[in-house]
Design a protein around this motif. Structure first.
Motif, PDB file in Angstrom:
ATOM      1  N   ILE A 199      48.638 -84.870  41.342  1.00 22.55           N
ATOM      2  CA  ILE A 199      49.109 -83.690  40.609  1.00 22.55           C
ATOM      3  C   ILE A 199      48.461 -83.622  39.234  1.00 22.55           C
ATOM      4  N   ALA A 200      48.422 -84.760  38.542  1.00 20.08           N
ATOM      5  CA  ALA A 200      47.850 -84.785  37.201  1.00 20.08           C
ATOM      6  C   ALA A 200      46.367 -84.441  37.213  1.00 20.08           C
ATOM      7  N   SER A 201      45.611 -85.095  38.084  1.00 23.60           N
ATOM      8  CA  SER A 201      44.175 -84.825  38.151  1.00 23.60           C
ATOM      9  C   SER A 201      43.895 -83.430  38.705  1.00 23.60           C
ATOM     10  N   GLY A 202      44.748 -82.960  39.620  1.00 21.46           N
ATOM     11  CA  GLY A 202      44.593 -81.602  40.133  1.00 21.46           C
ATOM     12  C   GLY A 202      44.805 -80.561  39.049  1.00 21.46           C
ATOM     13  N   ALA A 203      45.766 -80.812  38.161  1.00 18.91           N
ATOM     14  CA  ALA A 203      46.010 -79.884  37.058  1.00 18.91           C
ATOM     15  C   ALA A 203      44.827 -79.846  36.107  1.00 18.91           C
ATOM     16  N   ALA A 207      42.602 -76.562  35.325  1.00 14.10           N
ATOM     17  CA  ALA A 207      42.393 -76.087  33.961  1.00 14.10           C
ATOM     18  C   ALA A 207      40.914 -75.998  33.624  1.00 14.10           C
ATOM     19  N   THR A 208      40.144 -76.990  34.051  1.00 10.64           N
ATOM     20  CA  THR A 208      38.707 -76.984  33.791  1.00 10.64           C
ATOM     21  C   THR A 208      38.030 -75.824  34.508  1.00 10.64           C
ATOM     22  N   THR A 254      46.858 -71.315  32.171  1.00  7.98           N
ATOM     23  CA  THR A 254      46.419 -72.707  32.273  1.00  7.98           C
ATOM     24  C   THR A 254      47.453 -73.649  31.680  1.00  7.98           C
ATOM     25  N   TRP A 255      48.003 -73.276  30.543  1.00  6.81           N
ATOM     26  CA  TRP A 255      49.013 -74.113  29.892  1.00  6.81           C
ATOM     27  C   TRP A 255      50.264 -74.241  30.753  1.00  6.81           C
ATOM     28  N   THR A 270      46.426 -84.258  30.113  1.00  8.28           N
ATOM     29  CA  THR A 270      45.580 -83.714  29.066  1.00  8.28           C
ATOM     30  C   THR A 270      44.178 -83.486  29.599  1.00  8.28           C
ATOM     31  N   PRO A 271      43.631 -82.258  29.468  1.00  7.68           N
ATOM     32  CA  PRO A 271      42.328 -81.982  30.043  1.00  7.68           C
ATOM     33  C   PRO A 271      41.244 -82.849  29.456  1.00  7.68           C
ATOM     34  N   ALA A 272      40.321 -83.238  30.325  1.00  5.03           N
ATOM     35  CA  ALA A 272      39.177 -83.993  29.840  1.00  5.03           C
ATOM     36  C   ALA A 272      38.153 -83.039  29.266  1.00  5.03           C
TER      37      ALA A 272
END
Length: 273
Positions: A199-203, A207-208, A254-255, A270-272
């Protein structure tokens, strides 16, 4: 606790407040003021959500970002589990190659897609050999999808690999000993264990993809994603109010996705860069 003991806490909060104001609150407030400074005022938001051109751009961006996220998660899950649980000669080199796109800006990724699916690319040469026609996809939504997948996989892959390495293998062995099939182990043990990381990496991937501009700019031939629409409104149309409005809408969507992912997964989303 006495006020004297609280002073270090206030001093430590001061840089956070300065950075928050300088890089978020003040620019965002200015952007909102610009968005309602046009002739339509606050109705600009209504026009942005009802005008077919802007609405289609937003929907196209959403569909592309969702498709990119789901495809990237599927690829990263398979590859990440294999790399995390197997040691073989050249593994480190392979991981380095898979994460290498993190070093590329979006324009370079777009150029690589052109080299793959452009008019002089690999697919075009292959098409000439097989049926005498040039197979091209770089200058379409398919090319943009390939480019987004290219720079999204490293961001998700590293998170999945880290999560797989922390999994308790005994749970899988227990499930197999009770007669569970590989599919049931995947659905009932592995995916639930990796759910926060997915979920975290998918978000982050979503966003990217929503805000990626460089790749779309390099392939900007009939591609109507939101970053390109904002760029066009700001530079070619000189419609600064609409560009600001679309920027706020894009950022808000996105937020909200990042906030939802954080609340569901409890992980850092937090987006990379």
């Amino acid at each position: 606790m006495s006020p004297r003991l609280n002073q270090p806490l206030y001093l430590m909060m001061l840089p956070v407040l300065i950075i928050t104001c300088a890089f978020f609150l003040i620019p965002m407030g200015r952007l909102i003021l610009i968005s309602i400074s046009g002739e339509e005022g606050s109705m600009t938001y209504w026009y942005a959500l009802t005008d077919s051109r802007y609405l289609n751009s937003l929907l196209q961006t959403l569909v592309l970002s969702i498709a990119t996220t789901l495809t990237t998660l599927a690829i990263a899950l398979v590859v990440g589990m294999f790399l995390a649980r197997n040691r073989f000669p050249g593994r480190s080199t392979l991981v380095s190659l898979l994460t290498f796109p993190l070093a590329f800006p979006g324009v370079v990724v777009g150029f690589l897609v052109i080299m793959l699916g452009g008019r002089q690319g690999l697919s075009a040469e292959l098409g000439l050999i097989l049926d005498g026609s040039r197979w091209t996809f770089a200058y379409s939504i398919v090319g943009l999808f390939v480019g987004y997948i290219y720079f999204s996989i490293p961001r998700v892959l590293m998170t999945v690999m880290s999560a797989v390495e922390k999994m308790d293998v005994m749970l899988e062995e227990a499930a197999r000993s009770m007669g569970a099939s590989r599919l049931r182990v995947l659905l009932d043990v592995i995916i639930p264990a990796l759910k926060p990381a997915l979920i975290a990496s998918g978000a982050i991937c979503f966003a990217t993809s929503m805000g990626a501009f460089g790749t779309a700019f390099a392939l900007a031939s009939g591609i109507n994603v939101m970053p390109m629409t904002i760029y066009t409104e700001f530079t070619l149309g000189a419609n600064v109010a609409m560009a600001a409005t679309l920027s706020i809408l894009l950022g808000l969507i996105t937020w909200l996705v990042l906030l939802l992912a954080r609340s569901v997964s409890g992980a850092n989303t937090t987006p990379a860069a």
